[in-house]
Design an enzyme around this catalytic site. Structure first.
Site, PDB file in Angstrom:
ATOM      1  N   HIS A 136       0.832  -1.199   0.000  1.00 39.14           N
ATOM      2  CA  HIS A 136       0.000   0.000   0.000  1.00 39.14           C
ATOM      3  C   HIS A 136       0.874   1.260   0.000  1.00 39.14           C
ATOM      4  O   HIS A 136       2.073   1.197   0.257  1.00 39.14           O
ATOM      5  CB  HIS A 136      -0.919   0.033   1.225  1.00 39.14           C
ATOM      6  CG  HIS A 136      -2.120  -0.848   1.101  1.00 39.14           C
ATOM      7  ND1 HIS A 136      -2.088  -2.175   1.463  1.00 39.14           N
ATOM      8  CD2 HIS A 136      -3.383  -0.606   0.647  1.00 39.14           C
ATOM      9  CE1 HIS A 136      -3.278  -2.717   1.242  1.00 39.14           C
ATOM     10  NE2 HIS A 136      -4.079  -1.784   0.756  1.00 39.14           N
ATOM     11  N   LYS A 140      -0.739   4.983   4.411  1.00 36.22           N
ATOM     12  CA  LYS A 140      -1.592   4.033   5.131  1.00 36.22           C
ATOM     13  C   LYS A 140      -1.015   3.788   6.517  1.00 36.22           C
ATOM     14  O   LYS A 140       0.149   3.405   6.661  1.00 36.22           O
ATOM     15  CB  LYS A 140      -1.719   2.717   4.358  1.00 36.22           C
ATOM     16  CG  LYS A 140      -2.710   1.749   4.996  1.00 36.22           C
ATOM     17  CD  LYS A 140      -3.069   0.606   4.078  1.00 36.22           C
ATOM     18  CE  LYS A 140      -4.078  -0.338   4.717  1.00 36.22           C
ATOM     19  NZ  LYS A 140      -5.345   0.329   5.077  1.00 36.22           N
TER      20      LYS A 140
END
Length: 239
Positions: A136, A140
């Site tokens: 990600h 995040k």
């Protein structure tokens, strides 16, 4: 349908575009930093449903605030699931409506179904070990991702030789490793790999943008506005 957005970051803005393209009205954009709007500013009271994408620290308080107004909530925030029993209790005892998904992408939810099916097959194939990788963007905050945890929990439920998941490194053979990588602006990549001495089987999902997540969240809001209780993608997609 009138929608309140709780959290107006990149995801909130993408949800707004999709919602408006489907004929819905955004009546509140609650975000103390991005917009300065609060629950008490008036717009929230007129909403038919709230869509919440914020952070683990504030998510549960946002849910309780929505429940005070008896508003259905759709949330994709992860990292707060220790409070999940309280949310389910509010749905069953207080008549609240809450739609939760660790990932609103239709493609990812198809991946969930494939993962469950494959893990049931692999329960009797102990020549294969299994591990996971999720990638990600660097913004995040939680690791592993909620999507990765959902995949891991389904594997553990179906494969008797795996007892718990561990982040990045196994401590024993019964551990399922989830490797979490944070780099660039990656919307989300999830891979489940089974490997033996002779071959490898992989199922994989790579998101191209946030649009798939945003569309799923708006579809969930449409579903939550017409249904009651604790809801999820399985209910909406009828898997």
């Amino acid at each position: 349908m009138k929608i309140a957005l709780i959290g107006y970051g990149k995801m909130g803005k993408e949800i707004e575009k999709i919602a408006q393209s489907r004929g819905h009205e955004i009546v509140a954009r609650i975000d103390p930093i991005a917009t300065g709007e609060s629950f008490e500013d008036g717009g929230f009271e007129t909403a038919d449903v709230a869509i919440e994408f914020t952070t683990p620290k504030v998510a549960f308080a946002n849910y309780r605030k929505c429940f005070e107004y008896n508003k259905p909530v759709v949330s994709g925030t992860t990292g707060w699931l220790d409070k999940l029993p309280e949310i389910k209790k509010a749905c069953s005892e207080e008549g609240q409506t809450f739609f939760y998904a660790s990932n609103f992408s239709v493609g990812v939810n198809i991946l969930f179904e494939l993962n469950r099916y494959l893990s049931r097959i692999m329960n009797d194939r102990d020549e294969y070990d299994v591990e996971m990788t999720e990638v990600h963007h660097t913004q995040k905050l939680d690791a592993p991702s909620g999507t990765a945890i959902s995949l891991a929990e389904d594997i553990i439920e179906n494969i008797e030789r795996k007892k718990q998941w561990k982040l990045n490194k196994a401590e024993k053979d019964t551990d399922l490793v989830i490797k979490a990588v944070r780099e660039g602006q990656v919307p989300g990549i999830h891979t489940v790999k089974y490997e033996s001495d002779v071959d490898e089987i992989t199922i994989h999902h790579s998101a191209k943008s946030r649009k798939g997540f945003a569309l799923g969240a708006v579809l969930a809001a449409e579903f939550a506005a017409k249904n009651k209780g604790f809801l999820g993608m399985k209910d909406m997609l009828k898997f």
